[in-house]
Design a protein around this motif. Structure first.
Motif, mmCIF file in Angstrom:
data_model
loop_
_atom_site.group_PDB
_atom_site.id
_atom_site.type_symbol
_atom_site.label_atom_id
_atom_site.label_comp_id
_atom_site.label_asym_id
_atom_site.label_seq_id
_atom_site.Cartn_x
_atom_site.Cartn_y
_atom_site.Cartn_z
ATOM 1 N N TYR A 190 0.825 -1.202 0.000
ATOM 2 C CA TYR A 190 0.000 0.000 0.000
ATOM 3 C C TYR A 190 0.861 1.254 0.000
ATOM 4 O O TYR A 190 1.974 1.260 0.546
ATOM 5 N N ALA A 191 0.308 2.301 -0.592
ATOM 6 C CA ALA A 191 0.915 3.612 -0.439
ATOM 7 C C ALA A 191 0.757 4.046 1.014
ATOM 8 O O ALA A 191 -0.230 3.708 1.675
ATOM 9 N N PHE A 231 -7.279 1.523 3.495
ATOM 10 C CA PHE A 231 -7.693 0.814 2.288
ATOM 11 C C PHE A 231 -7.230 -0.640 2.359
ATOM 12 O O PHE A 231 -6.169 -0.938 2.921
ATOM 13 N N THR A 232 -8.013 -1.515 1.739
ATOM 14 C CA THR A 232 -7.643 -2.923 1.651
ATOM 15 C C THR A 232 -7.871 -3.426 0.242
ATOM 16 O O THR A 232 -8.984 -3.296 -0.291
ATOM 17 N N ILE A 233 -6.830 -3.992 -0.341
ATOM 18 C CA ILE A 233 -6.952 -4.623 -1.652
ATOM 19 C C ILE A 233 -7.150 -6.116 -1.441
ATOM 20 O O ILE A 233 -6.529 -6.727 -0.562
ATOM 21 N N SER A 234 -8.020 -6.697 -2.242
ATOM 22 C CA SER A 234 -8.252 -8.136 -2.178
ATOM 23 C C SER A 234 -8.622 -8.632 -3.563
ATOM 24 O O SER A 234 -8.914 -7.827 -4.459
ATOM 25 N N ARG A 235 -8.600 -9.932 -3.730
ATOM 26 C CA ARG A 235 -8.982 -10.491 -5.019
ATOM 27 C C ARG A 235 -9.667 -11.824 -4.810
ATOM 28 O O ARG A 235 -9.397 -12.542 -3.843
ATOM 29 N N LEU A 279 -11.085 -2.982 -4.072
ATOM 30 C CA LEU A 279 -10.411 -2.004 -3.223
ATOM 31 C C LEU A 279 -11.451 -1.477 -2.239
ATOM 32 O O LEU A 279 -12.354 -0.741 -2.625
ATOM 33 N N GLN A 280 -11.330 -1.903 -0.994
ATOM 34 C CA GLN A 280 -12.205 -1.419 0.066
ATOM 35 C C GLN A 280 -11.570 -0.172 0.658
ATOM 36 O O GLN A 280 -10.426 -0.206 1.124
ATOM 37 N N MET A 281 -12.310 0.918 0.636
ATOM 38 C CA MET A 281 -11.789 2.201 1.096
ATOM 39 C C MET A 281 -12.612 2.667 2.290
ATOM 40 O O MET A 281 -13.813 2.934 2.150
ATOM 41 N N ASN A 282 -11.968 2.761 3.436
ATOM 42 C CA ASN A 282 -12.625 3.207 4.663
ATOM 43 C C ASN A 282 -12.006 4.519 5.138
ATOM 44 O O ASN A 282 -10.912 4.898 4.718
ATOM 45 N N SER A 283 -12.695 5.181 6.025
ATOM 46 C CA SER A 283 -12.210 6.445 6.602
ATOM 47 C C SER A 283 -11.736 7.394 5.512
ATOM 48 O O SER A 283 -10.644 7.976 5.579
ATOM 49 N N LEU A 284 -12.554 7.550 4.496
ATOM 50 C CA LEU A 284 -12.167 8.360 3.344
ATOM 51 C C LEU A 284 -11.983 9.818 3.717
ATOM 52 O O LEU A 284 -12.702 10.358 4.574
#
Length: 124
Positions: free
Chosen positions: A60-61, A68-72, A81-86
């Motif tokens: 991650y950056a 953020f969490t990337i999954s596949r 790409l799950q993006m929280n606390s944006l």
């Protein structure tokens, strides 16, 4: 040849969450490393996250780490790409990308195929 079709994104208030999806065509999805990048007007496309072929390792950056969490899901040929606390500074066009070498990197030049992009706007 891989075609990537993105979905998700939109407008959300600061502190909210969004999930981006990127569906790949073809049967070789599991052989590709996958990445997410983002771009704002007049700026270069920046690395956000990447994941190995088997989903065993993710990177991650610093700006998104912990949020953020990337999954596949290789059975569904899809990366997420799950993006929280944006935050408002997360506002950008987000792109998924596939790396045929199977090595997840932070360099845009290493990726062979790109999604169409999806806008994420975070209001303050």
């Amino acid at each position: 040849q891989v075609q990537l079709v993105q979905s998700g994104g939109g407008l959300v208030q600061a502190g909210g969450s969004l999930r981006l999806s990127c569906a790949a065509s073809g049967r070789a999805f599991s052989s590709y490393a996958m990445g997410w990048f983002r771009q704002t007007p007049g700026k270069e496309r920046d690395f956000v996250a990447a994941i190995t072929r088997s989903a065993g390792v993710a990177a991650y950056a610093d700006s998104v780490k912990g949020r953020f969490t990337i999954s596949r899901d290789n059975a569904k040929n899809t990366v997420y790409l799950q993006m929280n606390s944006l935050k408002p500074e997360d506002t950008a066009v987000y792109y998924c990308a596939a790396d045929a070498d199977g090595i997840p990197t932070r360099r845009t030049d290493d990726y062979n195929y790109w999604g169409q992009g999806t806008q994420v706007t975070v209001s303050s």
